[in-house]
Motif scaffolding. Structure first.
Motif, PDB file in Angstrom:
ATOM      1  N   GLY A  54     -11.486  -7.165   8.829  1.00 44.24           N
ATOM      2  CA  GLY A  54     -10.446  -7.952   9.464  1.00 44.24           C
ATOM      3  C   GLY A  54      -9.117  -7.224   9.352  1.00 44.24           C
ATOM      4  N   PRO A  55      -8.095  -7.763   9.975  1.00 47.02           N
ATOM      5  CA  PRO A  55      -6.784  -7.095   9.959  1.00 47.02           C
ATOM      6  C   PRO A  55      -6.215  -6.884   8.554  1.00 47.02           C
ATOM      7  CG  PRO A  55      -6.797  -8.885  11.550  1.00 47.02           C
ATOM      8  CD  PRO A  55      -8.090  -8.953  10.808  1.00 47.02           C
ATOM      9  N   VAL A  56      -6.369  -7.869   7.682  1.00 48.34           N
ATOM     10  CA  VAL A  56      -5.812  -7.745   6.327  1.00 48.34           C
ATOM     11  C   VAL A  56      -6.585  -6.690   5.533  1.00 48.34           C
ATOM     12  CG1 VAL A  56      -5.418  -8.949   4.148  1.00 48.34           C
ATOM     13  CG2 VAL A  56      -4.941 -10.109   6.316  1.00 48.34           C
ATOM     14  N   ALA A  57      -7.904  -6.726   5.620  1.00 50.98           N
ATOM     15  CA  ALA A  57      -8.722  -5.736   4.906  1.00 50.98           C
ATOM     16  C   ALA A  57      -8.456  -4.329   5.430  1.00 50.98           C
ATOM     17  CB  ALA A  57     -10.202  -6.079   5.049  1.00 50.98           C
ATOM     18  N   LEU A  58      -8.280  -4.203   6.745  1.00 53.45           N
ATOM     19  CA  LEU A  58      -7.992  -2.898   7.320  1.00 53.45           C
ATOM     20  C   LEU A  58      -6.628  -2.390   6.840  1.00 53.45           C
ATOM     21  CD1 LEU A  58      -8.906  -0.656   9.195  1.00 53.45           C
ATOM     22  CD2 LEU A  58      -7.893  -1.914  11.092  1.00 53.45           C
ATOM     23  N   GLY A  59      -5.655  -3.268   6.793  1.00 55.19           N
ATOM     24  CA  GLY A  59      -4.334  -2.901   6.290  1.00 55.19           C
ATOM     25  C   GLY A  59      -4.397  -2.463   4.839  1.00 55.19           C
ATOM     26  N   CYS A  60      -5.155  -3.181   4.030  1.00 54.81           N
ATOM     27  CA  CYS A  60      -5.303  -2.814   2.612  1.00 54.81           C
ATOM     28  C   CYS A  60      -5.985  -1.453   2.470  1.00 54.81           C
ATOM     29  CB  CYS A  60      -6.095  -3.886   1.870  1.00 54.81           C
ATOM     30  SG  CYS A  60      -5.183  -5.419   1.651  1.00 54.81           S
ATOM     31  N   ALA A  61      -7.023  -1.212   3.281  1.00 53.38           N
ATOM     32  CA  ALA A  61      -7.719   0.077   3.232  1.00 53.38           C
ATOM     33  C   ALA A  61      -6.767   1.208   3.615  1.00 53.38           C
ATOM     34  CB  ALA A  61      -8.929   0.059   4.166  1.00 53.38           C
ATOM     35  N   LEU A  62      -5.938   0.986   4.619  1.00 46.20           N
ATOM     36  CA  LEU A  62      -4.977   2.011   5.022  1.00 46.20           C
ATOM     37  C   LEU A  62      -3.976   2.302   3.920  1.00 46.20           C
ATOM     38  CD1 LEU A  62      -4.290   0.965   8.716  1.00 46.20           C
ATOM     39  CD2 LEU A  62      -5.461   3.015   7.917  1.00 46.20           C
ATOM     40  N   ILE A  63      -3.514   1.260   3.254  1.00 51.41           N
ATOM     41  CA  ILE A  63      -2.550   1.441   2.169  1.00 51.41           C
ATOM     42  C   ILE A  63      -3.172   2.240   1.025  1.00 51.41           C
ATOM     43  CG2 ILE A  63      -1.274   0.216   0.351  1.00 51.41           C
ATOM     44  CD1 ILE A  63      -0.753  -1.980   2.492  1.00 51.41           C
ATOM     45  N   VAL A  64      -4.398   1.899   0.651  1.00 53.68           N
ATOM     46  CA  VAL A  64      -5.072   2.590  -0.452  1.00 53.68           C
ATOM     47  C   VAL A  64      -5.301   4.059  -0.113  1.00 53.68           C
ATOM     48  CG1 VAL A  64      -7.258   2.749  -1.718  1.00 53.68           C
ATOM     49  CG2 VAL A  64      -6.144   0.535  -1.409  1.00 53.68           C
ATOM     50  N   VAL A  65      -5.814   4.333   1.088  1.00 57.89           N
ATOM     51  CA  VAL A  65      -6.100   5.711   1.472  1.00 57.89           C
ATOM     52  C   VAL A  65      -4.808   6.512   1.570  1.00 57.89           C
ATOM     53  CG1 VAL A  65      -6.975   7.164   3.342  1.00 57.89           C
ATOM     54  CG2 VAL A  65      -8.270   5.164   2.609  1.00 57.89           C
ATOM     55  N   HIS A  66      -3.781   5.927   2.152  1.00 58.69           N
ATOM     56  CA  HIS A  66      -2.504   6.627   2.281  1.00 58.69           C
ATOM     57  C   HIS A  66      -1.908   6.914   0.904  1.00 58.69           C
ATOM     58  CE1 HIS A  66       1.848   7.021   2.814  1.00 58.69           C
ATOM     59  NE2 HIS A  66       1.499   7.700   3.888  1.00 58.69           N
ATOM     60  N   ASP A  67      -1.975   5.939   0.023  1.00 58.19           N
ATOM     61  CA  ASP A  67      -1.452   6.096  -1.332  1.00 58.19           C
ATOM     62  C   ASP A  67      -2.148   7.236  -2.067  1.00 58.19           C
ATOM     63  OD1 ASP A  67       0.717   4.739  -2.265  1.00 58.19           O
ATOM     64  OD2 ASP A  67      -0.431   3.421  -3.589  1.00 58.19           O
ATOM     65  N   ARG A  68      -3.478   7.269  -1.974  1.00 61.75           N
ATOM     66  CA  ARG A  68      -4.239   8.319  -2.658  1.00 61.75           C
ATOM     67  C   ARG A  68      -3.908   9.688  -2.083  1.00 61.75           C
ATOM     68  NH1 ARG A  68      -7.662   7.521  -6.625  1.00 61.75           N
ATOM     69  NH2 ARG A  68      -8.923   9.237  -5.892  1.00 61.75           N
ATOM     70  N   ALA A  69      -3.736   9.759  -0.759  1.00 61.72           N
ATOM     71  CA  ALA A  69      -3.396  11.034  -0.132  1.00 61.72           C
ATOM     72  C   ALA A  69      -2.007  11.492  -0.574  1.00 61.72           C
ATOM     73  CB  ALA A  69      -3.459  10.910   1.388  1.00 61.72           C
ATOM     74  N   ALA A  70      -1.072  10.566  -0.709  1.00 59.26           N
ATOM     75  CA  ALA A  70       0.282  10.915  -1.130  1.00 59.26           C
ATOM     76  C   ALA A  70       0.282  11.425  -2.570  1.00 59.26           C
ATOM     77  CB  ALA A  70       1.201   9.712  -0.992  1.00 59.26           C
ATOM     78  N   VAL A  71      -0.481  10.790  -3.431  1.00 62.50           N
ATOM     79  CA  VAL A  71      -0.566  11.234  -4.827  1.00 62.50           C
ATOM     80  C   VAL A  71      -1.182  12.622  -4.892  1.00 62.50           C
ATOM     81  CG1 VAL A  71      -1.741  10.817  -7.016  1.00 62.50           C
ATOM     82  CG2 VAL A  71      -0.629   8.930  -5.824  1.00 62.50           C
ATOM     83  N   ARG A  72      -2.214  12.838  -4.089  1.00 60.64           N
ATOM     84  CA  ARG A  72      -2.860  14.155  -4.082  1.00 60.64           C
ATOM     85  C   ARG A  72      -1.908  15.222  -3.552  1.00 60.64           C
ATOM     86  NH1 ARG A  72      -8.796  15.971  -2.917  1.00 60.64           N
ATOM     87  NH2 ARG A  72      -8.391  18.149  -2.598  1.00 60.64           N
ATOM     88  N   ALA A  73      -1.133  14.895  -2.532  1.00 62.37           N
ATOM     89  CA  ALA A  73      -0.191  15.853  -1.946  1.00 62.37           C
ATOM     90  C   ALA A  73       0.891  16.243  -2.951  1.00 62.37           C
ATOM     91  CB  ALA A  73       0.436  15.272  -0.690  1.00 62.37           C
TER      92      ALA A  73
END
Length: 86
Positions: A54-73
């Motif tokens: 759903g929209p909320v779950a998709l938003g949460c998944a995007l936040i988690v993936v983006h956050d992990r990518a930023a930490v890795r960068a």
């Protein structure tokens, strides 16, 4: 010829190459390094979308993936001289 956003965007890669003194070899090497990450990101996105979130779950998944990518960068060392300028 009028200069607009499209014209400026088309010139950005060339300007960046000139400003950062990037040669063709370095650009090709970077493209080869980025390709696996792009493919992995595409596969991850397709996998998440295949689950039909759903929209909320998709938003949460995007936040988690983006956050992990930023930490890795942040952990990737940037090219350049070691130590502070001076």
């Amino acid at each position: 010829m009028p200069v607009g956003p499209t014209t400026l965007r088309a010139a950005e890669p060339r300007a960046a190459a000139v400003l950062h003194s990037v040669d063709v070899r370095t650009a090709a090497q970077r493209a080869v390094q980025r390709t696996p990450g792009t493919v992995a990101g595409l596969l991850l996105a397709l996998g998440v979308l295949a689950l039909g979130p759903g929209p909320v779950a998709l938003g949460c998944a995007l936040i988690v993936v983006h956050d992990r990518a930023a930490v890795r960068a942040e952990r990737v060392p940037l090219p350049g001289p070691a130590g502070p300028p001076g």
